[in-house]
Structures are given as structure tokens and as C-alpha cells.
Design a protein around this motif. Sequence first.
Motif, PDB file in Angstrom:
ATOM      1  N   THR A 211      -5.734  -1.153   2.016  1.00  0.00           N
ATOM      2  CA  THR A 211      -6.938  -2.073   1.945  1.00  0.00           C
ATOM      3  C   THR A 211      -6.707  -3.448   1.269  1.00  0.00           C
ATOM      4  O   THR A 211      -7.223  -4.359   1.690  1.00  0.00           O
ATOM      5  CB  THR A 211      -7.958  -1.277   0.834  1.00  0.00           C
ATOM      6  N   ARG A 212      -5.616  -3.512   0.286  1.00  0.00           N
ATOM      7  CA  ARG A 212      -5.409  -4.620  -0.460  1.00  0.00           C
ATOM      8  C   ARG A 212      -4.375  -5.513   0.738  1.00  0.00           C
ATOM      9  O   ARG A 212      -4.495  -6.818   0.442  1.00  0.00           O
ATOM     10  CB  ARG A 212      -4.345  -4.261  -1.440  1.00  0.00           C
ATOM     11  N   ARG A 213      -3.693  -4.831   1.568  1.00  0.00           N
ATOM     12  CA  ARG A 213      -3.088  -5.513   2.630  1.00  0.00           C
ATOM     13  C   ARG A 213      -3.890  -6.149   3.447  1.00  0.00           C
ATOM     14  O   ARG A 213      -3.734  -7.213   4.017  1.00  0.00           O
ATOM     15  CB  ARG A 213      -1.907  -4.831   3.210  1.00  0.00           C
ATOM     16  N   TRP A 214      -4.958  -5.488   3.812  1.00  0.00           N
ATOM     17  CA  TRP A 214      -5.974  -5.819   4.761  1.00  0.00           C
ATOM     18  C   TRP A 214      -6.570  -7.110   4.101  1.00  0.00           C
ATOM     19  O   TRP A 214      -6.933  -8.316   4.708  1.00  0.00           O
ATOM     20  CB  TRP A 214      -7.151  -4.876   5.097  1.00  0.00           C
ATOM     21  N   ARG A 215      -6.902  -6.947   2.866  1.00  0.00           N
ATOM     22  CA  ARG A 215      -7.857  -8.092   1.980  1.00  0.00           C
ATOM     23  C   ARG A 215      -7.000  -9.342   2.009  1.00  0.00           C
ATOM     24  O   ARG A 215      -7.371 -10.601   2.238  1.00  0.00           O
ATOM     25  CB  ARG A 215      -8.323  -7.649   0.736  1.00  0.00           C
ATOM     26  N   THR A 216      -5.611  -9.111   1.700  1.00  0.00           N
ATOM     27  CA  THR A 216      -4.664 -10.168   1.513  1.00  0.00           C
ATOM     28  C   THR A 216      -4.563 -10.918   3.082  1.00  0.00           C
ATOM     29  O   THR A 216      -4.555 -12.210   3.010  1.00  0.00           O
ATOM     30  CB  THR A 216      -3.113  -9.631   1.067  1.00  0.00           C
TER      31      THR A 216
END
Length: 304
Positions: A211-216
Motif C-alpha cells: 500500500t505504501r509503495r502504491w501511494r508513493t
Amino acid sequence: MLLLVWFVFGTMILGILVGGTWWLIHGRKTKPTSGAVALFTALGSGVAFLGAVFLRTVSAPLLFPSPLSSEIARWLSDAQFTKPLALGICAVIILAFPLTTPSPQGSADLTPRNPFSFGRKRWFIGMASIVGVIVIVTVLAGMASEPDDEGLWRSITVDFGTTTIGTGIYGWYYSVPALALLAVLLAATVLALWLIARPALGVDHANDVLTRRWRTRNIVAVASGALLLHLSAVFNSVAGSASFHATVPVEADVLATFGPSFAALEPILTVGSFAAASVGYALWVGVLLSTTGARRAAVTRVRS
């Protein structure tokens, strides 16, 4: 009419096609674990893209009767270089939400994290390259600019013997405010990435990282799209200056045509402007579409 529509909205149409194609091939693979994340991502990217569509529409009086006064229309024309950056800043701020808070059940991962921990190196290299091109073109155009009749640095003159011609250019009058907004956009992007990366990882380590990679990725894409649209406006302005020329008689039957020293760059700048805008819109559309499957997946998880 179709040619006029393409002239006004061509880069947006191409951006929708490219962004939609990317989403069909790659965009549905990674989804956030939170419906709130998908909601804010859709809201931020939607504000950027739909805001750009609205501003382009009200600035096209040949297609649609403009409800704006001549003063506002003139202001929007002068703000063509800052509008993409302002939209990008708003979108990045929205994409920073919801804020991730440290969980008492989070994993004790002692690996140092920074704003770039959840992004791929090529994302940041690409964004930095766009910024570098913007700064180079801005400085060169600013150095070539001169004060006009109102004392504003947005004019360029070319001398040919006793003849002098002048035209507008992307000078310091336009570039200084744009550079200030560019700095704000970069600061907002780094802050948003820091807010995403800083909290401790959740219990579901794998999904939290995804999720954090997606948001980044989405924040970098939205910011890069804003930078590309700004660069497109700069290229378009400099290309217009490069295409300006004048013809004067030299002898009885001999005419001479002269223009700016960078006139040969006009075709490259024109193509570059179209390409940069198309890719910029494609990035915004790709981020917006990527939330479609993400929100459906989140709803499915809640119902199950």
C-alpha cells in the motif's frame, strides 16, 4: 469542428488513451488495503485532471461561450505556466491523506525509512530529470528576456541592421512565480512521502508495504504530471517565440527573413510540448483509473 476540438483537447484525449491503456495492462495489479486510501487518491487525481479540463474549457471561447470576464480570461492566460503546478500541489496534499498513524501492534522493524524508501529509484530519477530540464529552459529563456513597454521581463527583441522586431517570451515575469510554485510542489511531495514512510509498519507487513509503495508511486506520478504540464506550457511559449520572424527588403528585388537565434528549435519545442502534455495527462489519468479496481477490492474485503 473536430480539428478545433483536437487542437484544444488533443493532449488530454491522447493522455486518456495512454493512461487507460497503462491501467488495463499494469494499473490493476497493485491495490491498497484501505478504501480510504483509494478514496483520497481518486479525489486528488480527479481534482488535478478535472480541474485542468475545466480550465482548458473556459479558456477555449471558440468552442464554448466563456462566462468569464475579459480580465479573468486574461489572468488565466497569464497563469498558464502556474496552473498545472497549483493543481499538482492541491492533488499531492490530498493524496497525503489519510495520515498513517503508528499502531501499538505494529512490527518492530528497525530498518531506517525516509521519503524515498517505498519508491523505485527510476521514479525519482525521472522526476528529477524533468525538474532539471525545467530549470535549464527557464534560466535560458529568462536570460534572453527583456523588459517590455510596461517594464515586465517578458519580451525579446532581435536586431537586423536598422530593423528591430520584438515578441513575447517566457521571461522572468512568468518564471519567477512558477519557480516558487515548483519549489512548493517539490516540498509538498517530499513531505507527503515522508508522512507515508515514517510510521511503523502494521501487523500485515506485506500488505502495508504494498500500500505504501502504491501511494508513493501515485504521489510521484501526480507530481511528475504537474511538472510535465508546466514544462509543456514553457516549451509552447518558447516555440511561439522561436517561430516569430520578419521579412525586410535588402536590395531592389532581394528580401531577407530574420528571427530569434533559436528559431531552428521551433519544431522540436512544439513536438516536445505536445509530448510532455500528453504524458502528463496520462499520468494523472492512470492514477485516477488505478483507484477503480482498488475501491472495488476494498469493498469486497469489507463485505466478506
